[in-house]
Design a protein around this motif. Structure first.
Motif, short mmCIF file in Angstrom:
data_model
loop_
_atom_site.label_atom_id
_atom_site.label_comp_id
_atom_site.label_asym_id
_atom_site.label_seq_id
_atom_site.Cartn_x
_atom_site.Cartn_y
_atom_site.Cartn_z
N UNK A 26 0.87 -1.17 0.00
CA UNK A 26 0.00 0.00 0.00
C UNK A 26 0.90 1.22 0.00
N UNK A 27 0.69 2.13 -0.93
CA UNK A 27 1.59 3.27 -1.08
C UNK A 27 0.81 4.59 -1.02
N UNK A 28 1.53 5.64 -0.65
CA UNK A 28 0.96 6.97 -0.65
C UNK A 28 0.17 7.33 0.59
N UNK A 33 -0.10 0.24 6.25
CA UNK A 33 -1.44 -0.33 6.26
C UNK A 33 -2.47 0.59 5.59
N UNK A 34 -2.00 1.54 4.83
CA UNK A 34 -2.89 2.60 4.35
C UNK A 34 -2.38 3.10 3.01
N UNK A 122 -6.86 1.15 0.04
CA UNK A 122 -7.43 0.54 1.23
C UNK A 122 -6.90 1.22 2.48
N UNK A 123 -7.71 1.18 3.51
CA UNK A 123 -7.33 1.74 4.82
C UNK A 123 -7.56 0.64 5.86
N UNK A 124 -6.50 -0.08 6.20
CA UNK A 124 -6.58 -1.12 7.23
C UNK A 124 -6.29 -0.49 8.60
#
Length: 245
Positions: A26-28, A33-34, A122-124
């Motif tokens: 997940x980048x940026x 985790x985001x 995604x936002x885990x």
């Protein structure tokens, strides 16, 4: 951080075609985790189309990355990413129980075309953590849990032997025999947030966060009621113990 704001914080996710052992990331975003989903394929990172993504796929990816549960409902609402990597996947179909995205149905970006304003992100939640502090070792002390990167304590309201069993198992420790149970152990007051109150475990849960409890951060306690736990050391290690190595 600006890159994720550019994505509008909308949740969708994806991974690569024929992932197998291919890395995903997940980048940026503000943490690992985001952010926007990318996968490494043929030596280059590629993004994922959001139109074929759902909450089941989000659960699989968050779990695969060692993060917590997805907080938001997936939605294909990210703006164009003209300077971003090419789209590698058109659709990801998961039941939500798979150990990794490689076990889901993955459709490469052949057809139909995926517009660049519909990339998956995604936002885990940050990983859940658990530890015992202020005691003689890792198997005895004041119970503290980590949520969204912040450690806090647990109130002793309704605390039970079943709760202790879940904590000891998760830490890779053993329960103290019932005949040796004495008064409720105390290891002094903690600081910061009181994360959990009225925890009710059945004893079969694999992690304390799966037990019934009040909403995170809601309580009627003070730190004088921070619960302590005493387990016995064990040769085996649970997931929380391995995480501390």
């Amino acid at each position: 951080m600006g890159g994720l704001h550019g994505l509008g914080l909308c949740l969708a996710l994806c991974c690569g075609a024929v992932i197998g052992s291919v890395p995903v990331r997940l980048v940026g975003g503000r943490s690992r985790c985001h952010g926007r989903v990318e996968l490494l394929q043929d030596g280059a990172w590629g993004s994922v189309c959001a139109s074929g993504w759902d909450r089941a796929a989000s659960r699989v990816l968050c779990r695969e990355l060692g993060c917590g549960r997805p907080r938001l409902i997936p939605a294909p609402c990210s703006p164009p990413a003209a300077d971003g990597p090419p789209v590698a996947l058109q659709r990801v179909q998961c039941s939500g129980q798979e150990p990794a995205l490689a076990h889901c149905g993955l459709q490469p970006r052949d057809a139909p075309f995926c517009p660049l304003d519909r990339l998956a992100a995604v936002d885990c939640e940050e990983p859940f953590g658990l530890r015992l502090s202020g005691g003689p070792g890792r198997c005895a002390g004041r119970l503290e849990v980590q949520r969204n990167g912040s450690w806090g304590t647990v109130c002793d309201d309704g605390w039970s032997a079943a709760n202790v069993a879940v904590v000891c198992q998760e830490l890779g420790c053993r329960e103290v025999p019932a005949e040796l149970h004495g008064d409720r152990p105390r290891f002094g007051p903690g600081t910061g947030r009181i994360w959990l109150d009225d925890v009710r475990c059945r004893g079969q849960e694999g992690t304390l966060q799966d037990c019934a409890h009040r909403a995170w951060g809601y309580h009627d306690c003070t730190h004088d009621e921070d619960v302590g736990v005493v387990c016995q050391p064990s040769r085996g290690m649970g997931p929380a113990a391995r995480q501390q190595l």
